[in-house]
Design a protein around this motif. Structure first.
Motif, PDB file in Angstrom:
ATOM      1  N   VAL A 200       1.043  -0.912  -0.210  1.00  0.00           N
ATOM      2  CA  VAL A 200      -0.209  -0.069  -0.225  1.00  0.00           C
ATOM      3  C   VAL A 200       0.642   1.280   0.212  1.00  0.00           C
ATOM      4  O   VAL A 200       1.804   1.599   0.906  1.00  0.00           O
ATOM      5  N   PRO A 201       1.169   2.066  -1.205  1.00  0.00           N
ATOM      6  CA  PRO A 201       1.712   3.449  -0.795  1.00  0.00           C
ATOM      7  C   PRO A 201       1.230   3.979  -0.072  1.00  0.00           C
ATOM      8  O   PRO A 201       0.133   4.321  -0.127  1.00  0.00           O
ATOM      9  N   VAL A 202       2.283   4.977   0.832  1.00  0.00           N
ATOM     10  CA  VAL A 202       2.475   6.360   1.576  1.00  0.00           C
ATOM     11  C   VAL A 202       3.070   7.331   0.804  1.00  0.00           C
ATOM     12  O   VAL A 202       3.795   7.257   0.812  1.00  0.00           O
ATOM     13  N   ARG A 203       2.548   9.150   1.419  1.00  0.00           N
ATOM     14  CA  ARG A 203       3.769   9.921   0.915  1.00  0.00           C
ATOM     15  C   ARG A 203       3.884   9.779   2.177  1.00  0.00           C
ATOM     16  O   ARG A 203       4.106   9.727   3.558  1.00  0.00           O
ATOM     17  N   TYR A 204       5.452   9.801   1.793  1.00  0.00           N
ATOM     18  CA  TYR A 204       6.931   9.893   2.270  1.00  0.00           C
ATOM     19  C   TYR A 204       6.446  11.409   2.979  1.00  0.00           C
ATOM     20  O   TYR A 204       6.800  12.419   2.191  1.00  0.00           O
ATOM     21  N   LEU A 205       6.344  11.928   4.613  1.00  0.00           N
ATOM     22  CA  LEU A 205       6.543  12.792   5.214  1.00  0.00           C
ATOM     23  C   LEU A 205       7.711  12.638   6.530  1.00  0.00           C
ATOM     24  O   LEU A 205       8.169  11.838   7.896  1.00  0.00           O
ATOM     25  N   PRO A 206       8.590  13.430   6.066  1.00  0.00           N
ATOM     26  CA  PRO A 206      10.230  13.460   6.845  1.00  0.00           C
ATOM     27  C   PRO A 206       9.643  13.716   7.916  1.00  0.00           C
ATOM     28  O   PRO A 206       9.430  14.353   8.818  1.00  0.00           O
ATOM     29  N   PHE A 207      10.921  13.355   8.816  1.00  0.00           N
ATOM     30  CA  PHE A 207      11.216  13.289  10.475  1.00  0.00           C
ATOM     31  C   PHE A 207      12.053  12.506  11.152  1.00  0.00           C
ATOM     32  O   PHE A 207      12.572  11.271  10.108  1.00  0.00           O
ATOM     33  N   ASN A 208      13.169  13.364  11.578  1.00  0.00           N
ATOM     34  CA  ASN A 208      14.263  13.154  11.596  1.00  0.00           C
ATOM     35  C   ASN A 208      14.908  13.236  13.063  1.00  0.00           C
ATOM     36  O   ASN A 208      15.605  13.715  13.445  1.00  0.00           O
ATOM     37  N   GLY A 209      13.746  13.601  13.588  1.00  0.00           N
ATOM     38  CA  GLY A 209      14.045  13.298  15.250  1.00  0.00           C
ATOM     39  C   GLY A 209      13.536  15.122  15.732  1.00  0.00           C
ATOM     40  O   GLY A 209      13.138  15.801  15.043  1.00  0.00           O
ATOM     41  N   GLY A 210      13.025  15.048  16.921  1.00  0.00           N
ATOM     42  CA  GLY A 210      12.227  16.218  17.971  1.00  0.00           C
ATOM     43  C   GLY A 210      13.527  17.389  17.972  1.00  0.00           C
ATOM     44  O   GLY A 210      13.298  18.303  18.383  1.00  0.00           O
TER      45      GLY A 210
ATOM     46  N   ARG B 144      15.281  21.079  17.207  1.00  0.00           N
ATOM     47  CA  ARG B 144      14.765  22.354  16.527  1.00  0.00           C
ATOM     48  C   ARG B 144      15.371  22.904  15.454  1.00  0.00           C
ATOM     49  O   ARG B 144      16.355  22.449  14.899  1.00  0.00           O
ATOM     50  N   PRO B 145      14.199  23.130  14.665  1.00  0.00           N
ATOM     51  CA  PRO B 145      14.593  23.251  13.236  1.00  0.00           C
ATOM     52  C   PRO B 145      15.359  24.761  12.894  1.00  0.00           C
ATOM     53  O   PRO B 145      15.338  25.304  13.907  1.00  0.00           O
ATOM     54  N   VAL B 146      16.283  24.452  12.118  1.00  0.00           N
ATOM     55  CA  VAL B 146      17.225  25.524  11.259  1.00  0.00           C
ATOM     56  C   VAL B 146      16.781  25.968   9.862  1.00  0.00           C
ATOM     57  O   VAL B 146      16.515  24.841   9.011  1.00  0.00           O
ATOM     58  N   THR B 147      16.067  27.044   9.812  1.00  0.00           N
ATOM     59  CA  THR B 147      16.359  27.625   8.248  1.00  0.00           C
ATOM     60  C   THR B 147      17.461  27.893   7.671  1.00  0.00           C
ATOM     61  O   THR B 147      18.321  29.256   8.125  1.00  0.00           O
TER      62      THR B 147
ATOM     63  N   LEU C 211      17.075  17.052  10.274  1.00  0.00           N
ATOM     64  CA  LEU C 211      17.569  16.929   8.485  1.00  0.00           C
ATOM     65  C   LEU C 211      16.536  18.095   7.733  1.00  0.00           C
ATOM     66  O   LEU C 211      16.522  18.450   6.635  1.00  0.00           O
ATOM     67  N   HIS C 212      15.374  17.524   7.007  1.00  0.00           N
ATOM     68  CA  HIS C 212      14.140  17.795   6.563  1.00  0.00           C
ATOM     69  C   HIS C 212      14.037  19.482   6.603  1.00  0.00           C
ATOM     70  O   HIS C 212      13.880  20.468   5.778  1.00  0.00           O
ATOM     71  N   SER C 213      14.334  20.039   7.170  1.00  0.00           N
ATOM     72  CA  SER C 213      13.989  21.457   8.147  1.00  0.00           C
ATOM     73  C   SER C 213      15.410  22.473   7.127  1.00  0.00           C
ATOM     74  O   SER C 213      15.109  23.948   7.265  1.00  0.00           O
ATOM     75  N   LEU C 214      16.259  21.694   6.749  1.00  0.00           N
ATOM     76  CA  LEU C 214      17.513  22.291   6.180  1.00  0.00           C
ATOM     77  C   LEU C 214      17.247  22.402   5.021  1.00  0.00           C
ATOM     78  O   LEU C 214      17.645  22.931   4.046  1.00  0.00           O
ATOM     79  N   LEU C 215      16.683  21.248   4.310  1.00  0.00           N
ATOM     80  CA  LEU C 215      17.337  20.756   2.824  1.00  0.00           C
ATOM     81  C   LEU C 215      16.206  21.868   1.495  1.00  0.00           C
ATOM     82  O   LEU C 215      16.918  21.121   0.616  1.00  0.00           O
ATOM     83  N   GLY C 216      15.731  22.212   2.101  1.00  0.00           N
ATOM     84  CA  GLY C 216      14.931  23.344   1.231  1.00  0.00           C
ATOM     85  C   GLY C 216      15.710  24.411   0.021  1.00  0.00           C
ATOM     86  O   GLY C 216      15.304  24.981  -0.827  1.00  0.00           O
ATOM     87  N   GLY C 217      16.769  24.092   1.251  1.00  0.00           N
ATOM     88  CA  GLY C 217      17.273  25.335   0.424  1.00  0.00           C
ATOM     89  C   GLY C 217      19.206  24.894   0.054  1.00  0.00           C
ATOM     90  O   GLY C 217      20.124  26.107   0.505  1.00  0.00           O
TER      91      GLY C 217
ATOM     92  N   ALA D  91      18.656   5.184   4.156  1.00  0.00           N
ATOM     93  CA  ALA D  91      16.840   6.082   3.727  1.00  0.00           C
ATOM     94  C   ALA D  91      16.820   6.568   4.627  1.00  0.00           C
ATOM     95  O   ALA D  91      16.025   7.560   3.420  1.00  0.00           O
ATOM     96  N   GLY D  92      16.271   6.964   5.435  1.00  0.00           N
ATOM     97  CA  GLY D  92      15.936   8.704   5.307  1.00  0.00           C
ATOM     98  C   GLY D  92      16.808  10.001   4.694  1.00  0.00           C
ATOM     99  O   GLY D  92      15.612  10.491   4.577  1.00  0.00           O
ATOM    100  N   THR D  93      17.785   9.837   4.755  1.00  0.00           N
ATOM    101  CA  THR D  93      18.351  10.422   4.270  1.00  0.00           C
ATOM    102  C   THR D  93      17.980  11.432   3.295  1.00  0.00           C
ATOM    103  O   THR D  93      17.413  12.007   2.709  1.00  0.00           O
TER     104      THR D  93
END
Length: 379
Positions: free
Chosen positions: A187-197, A199-202, A270-276, A286-288
């Motif tokens: 059953v396919p599901v959309r991947y939504l990143p979670f890389n730990g709790g 503090r996000p960094v932009t 990690l997901h908070s950084l990669l958009g830039g 796999a998570g990375t």
């Protein structure tokens, strides 16, 4: 429904279950996460109720055993048998406690990540469906003919016969393009990143190509010599790139003296950084990989463990990554491959195709209906 999620004590395996567990709770289902004692505190930090089962296994020593080519735990042969032996050790440590918890909690299904094989065994003992939740390319598919024989004695000790270790249902957050043809239906599901709790960094906009270098959590635990990040950072910085090193607090002492201008980010998701970022250079976890593709960012991968090699091979075959063997890593090769991936546009286009493929999948909230169907227990 009552859902019993389970994983052995490895944070990245837990993180792969978090968004689905949250979705189930938000839909009104009762969720408990069962894991070895070492991971209970981290599970709580993820916002999920956790129960310790069994005892901790020295997974670092066992992974180090097959990474270094040594024989560990009396499991002979190559890396595959040693890795399977490690999974058996985890299952043996957890199964009695997991069954006991299940008899108290009375779940309608057991949801397990694909290497937590106490999960389907406990589900069989409890008489409920087992649901396998993947965290990347289905590398366990190739072990389908090996695992039943290896786990048969453990199953027999609990009065079980012919347990399907691959579950009644598989949930897959990986884009179909990265799955092997031998993978069972899912059953396919959309991947939504979670890389730990953390503090996000932009990151602010940059006038130069920005490269994120991260080496996960595993390699530094095995040996300093496997933690290639400092040398990679120095090589890429000398090419005039903006380099961002994403590390854990435990890895900071291993960094040494980095060049001026290298940004070091500690304990941030990690997901908070990669958009830039324009490129991710990493170990192939796999998570990375999936977090980078979620943002449409290509990768340069240097895998050192068999599962990392499997994930890296899949994304490289899809055109979204470059691949270097650890033995061929040098400053020159790193700069050459990074330049090729940044300048050509082909890898970026492939990463964006995979990003769109991921976005077309149903969100985790929709998968709760599949869980209800397999259990026959709507919310």
């Amino acid at each position: 429904m009552r859902l019993l999620f389970t994983t052995w004590a490895w944070p990245s395996h837990l993180y792969a279950l978090v968004t689905q567990a949250w979705a189930c709770r938000a839909a009104g289902h009762e969720v408990v996460v069962a894991t070895q004692p070492a991971l209970v505190e981290e599970t709580g930090r993820c916002g999920l109720p956790a129960v310790a089962v069994g005892h901790d296994v020295d997974a670092v020593a066992m992974v180090r055993g097959y990474a270094l080519g040594a024989r560990k735990g009396g499991v002979p042969g190559g890396r595959g048998p040693r890795a399977a032996g490690m999974l058996l050790a985890h299952a043996e440590s957890m199964l009695t406690g997991l069954i006991g918890l299940g008899r108290r909690f009375r779940p309608d299904a057991v949801v397990y990540e694909p290497t937590a094989l106490a999960g389907p065994l406990a589900a069989a003992a409890l008489g409920v469906p087992a649901v396998r939740h993947l965290y990347g390319t289905d590398l366990m598919a190739r072990a389908r003919n090996v695992l039943p024989g290896l786990f048969a004695p453990l199953a027999a000790r609990h009065g079980l016969e012919a347990v399907d270790l691959y579950g009644r249902l598989t949930v897959d957050p990986t884009p179909p393009s990265l799955q092997p043809p031998t993978a069972p239906p899912a059953v396919p599901v959309r991947y939504l990143p979670f890389n730990g709790g953390g503090r996000p960094v932009t990151l602010p906009p940059s006038g130069r190509p920005r490269v994120c270098v991260t080496w996960g959590h595993t390699m530094a635990k095995l040996s300093d010599r496997y933690f290639l990040l400092p040398g990679v950072v120095r090589a890429l910085h000398s090419a005039g790139l903006e380099v961002v090193a994403v590390v854990s607090a435990a890895q900071v002492p291993l960094l040494g003296q980095l060049p001026d201008g290298v940004r070091v980010v500690v304990d941030a998701p990690l997901h908070s950084l990669l958009g830039g970022c324009d490129l991710v250079v990493a170990h192939g976890g796999a998570g990375t990989v999936l977090t980078a593709l979620h943002h449409g960012v290509p990768l340069l991968l240097v895998p050192q463990l068999p599962d990392h090699a499997g994930h890296a091979a899949a994304v490289t075959a899809a055109g979204a990554a470059g691949l270097l063997e650890a033995a061929e890593v040098s400053p020159e090769r790193l700069r050459e491959e990074a330049g090729r991936l940044l300048d050509g546009g082909t890898a970026r286009a492939a990463a964006r195709r995979l990003q769109e493929e991921m976005r077309r999948q149903r969100p985790p909230s929709a998968v709760t209906a599949d869980l209800e169907a397999v259990t026959g227990r709507p919310a």
